[in-house]
Design a protein around this motif. Structure first.
Motif, PDB file in Angstrom:
ATOM      1  N   VAL A   1      26.419 -20.614  40.299  1.00  0.00           N
ATOM      2  CA  VAL A   1      25.663 -20.138  39.620  1.00  0.00           C
ATOM      3  C   VAL A   1      26.340 -18.946  39.063  1.00  0.00           C
ATOM      4  O   VAL A   1      25.972 -19.175  37.443  1.00  0.00           O
ATOM      5  CB  VAL A   1      24.427 -20.576  39.344  1.00  0.00           C
ATOM      6  CG1 VAL A   1      23.982 -20.453  37.990  1.00  0.00           C
ATOM      7  CG2 VAL A   1      23.549 -21.707  40.126  1.00  0.00           C
ATOM      8  N   TYR A   2      26.112 -17.326  39.283  1.00  0.00           N
ATOM      9  CA  TYR A   2      26.062 -16.982  39.238  1.00  0.00           C
ATOM     10  C   TYR A   2      27.552 -16.679  38.604  1.00  0.00           C
ATOM     11  O   TYR A   2      27.824 -15.735  37.329  1.00  0.00           O
ATOM     12  CB  TYR A   2      26.051 -15.398  40.416  1.00  0.00           C
ATOM     13  CG  TYR A   2      26.298 -13.490  39.681  1.00  0.00           C
ATOM     14  CD1 TYR A   2      25.122 -13.466  38.525  1.00  0.00           C
ATOM     15  CD2 TYR A   2      27.556 -12.869  39.952  1.00  0.00           C
ATOM     16  CE1 TYR A   2      25.158 -12.738  38.586  1.00  0.00           C
ATOM     17  CE2 TYR A   2      27.358 -12.266  39.139  1.00  0.00           C
ATOM     18  CZ  TYR A   2      26.207 -11.418  38.809  1.00  0.00           C
ATOM     19  OH  TYR A   2      26.455 -10.423  38.089  1.00  0.00           O
TER      20      TYR A   2
ATOM     21  N   ASN B   1      30.846 -18.008  31.212  1.00  0.00           N
ATOM     22  CA  ASN B   1      30.290 -18.747  30.016  1.00  0.00           C
ATOM     23  C   ASN B   1      29.801 -17.233  28.837  1.00  0.00           C
ATOM     24  O   ASN B   1      29.819 -17.691  27.665  1.00  0.00           O
ATOM     25  CB  ASN B   1      28.751 -19.293  30.867  1.00  0.00           C
ATOM     26  CG  ASN B   1      29.176 -20.624  30.820  1.00  0.00           C
ATOM     27  OD1 ASN B   1      29.862 -20.903  30.314  1.00  0.00           O
ATOM     28  ND2 ASN B   1      28.041 -21.702  31.471  1.00  0.00           N
ATOM     29  N   SER B   2      28.683 -16.807  29.910  1.00  0.00           N
ATOM     30  CA  SER B   2      28.336 -15.026  28.815  1.00  0.00           C
ATOM     31  C   SER B   2      30.341 -14.763  28.193  1.00  0.00           C
ATOM     32  O   SER B   2      29.675 -14.324  26.414  1.00  0.00           O
ATOM     33  CB  SER B   2      28.084 -14.061  29.778  1.00  0.00           C
ATOM     34  OG  SER B   2      26.869 -14.896  30.485  1.00  0.00           O
TER      35      SER B   2
END
Length: 184
Positions: free
Chosen positions: A3-4, A10-11
């Motif tokens: 997830v990280y 995505n960022s």
């Protein structure tokens, strides 16, 4: 993928997209100016008086209130938007004058496109009037496909389409029309 890691990817995508959106600017005016600069003349002249000589003998004398030089184009030309007065001298020094409201002289072909109230007057007082005429400088030949009026000697002839040497010693009328008048 964790997830990280997804969060970081995505960022970065969002940051990159935001940067691209905010870095765009409205440069439409600059884009328009590119075409204007490429179409601009390389030179401009006001009130010109050009004399052409060969072996110290005057061949032609050109006067015009305005000239644009487009010799930087692939098919270079000079434009005379406010008309010309061109005097051409034969081997004996006899002048023929050409007047036109507008003219373009093509550099590669030695052809002059004359438009408007075109008048060719010879030293023998013969005159050709038309709305458009071409002058081939190399062959000293004039021609038009437009309506014309020729005043030569005691004759006054009208028609459509005319080819001639610049002094009217050799000429051909393509479609003479109307009565031929003989003035006394």
């Amino acid at each position: 993928m964790t997830v990280y890691t997804r969060y970081i990817i995505n960022s970065m995508v969002v940051a990159l997209a935001a940067t691209m959106l905010f870095s765009c600017k409205n440069n439409f005016n600059e884009v328009q100016q590119i075409g204007v600069l490429q179409n601009a003349p390389i030179g401009e002249a006001d009130t010109i008086h050009l004399k052409h000589t060969d072996s110290s003998k005057l061949i032609a004398d050109l006067k015009s209130p305005k000239m644009f030089d487009y010799s930087n184009r692939p098919f270079g030309y000079s434009e005379f938007p406010k008309g010309i007065e061109l005097t051409i001298f034969d081997k004996e020094g006899n002048p023929s004058k050409i007047f036109a409201d507008y003219a373009i002289s093509y550099l590669n072909t030695d052809l002059i496109d004359l438009r408007g109230n075109v008048l060719l007057a010879t030293y023998t007082k013969d005159s050709l009037f038309t709305t458009q005429m071409y002058y081939d400088q190399k062959n000293e030949w004039v021609f038009t496909n437009e309506d014309y009026r020729l005043k030569k000697g005691y004759t006054d002839i009208s028609g459509r389409g005319f080819d001639s040497s610049r002094n009217f010693k050799t000429y051909e009328m393509h479609e003479p029309s109307g009565p031929i008048e003989f003035n006394n």
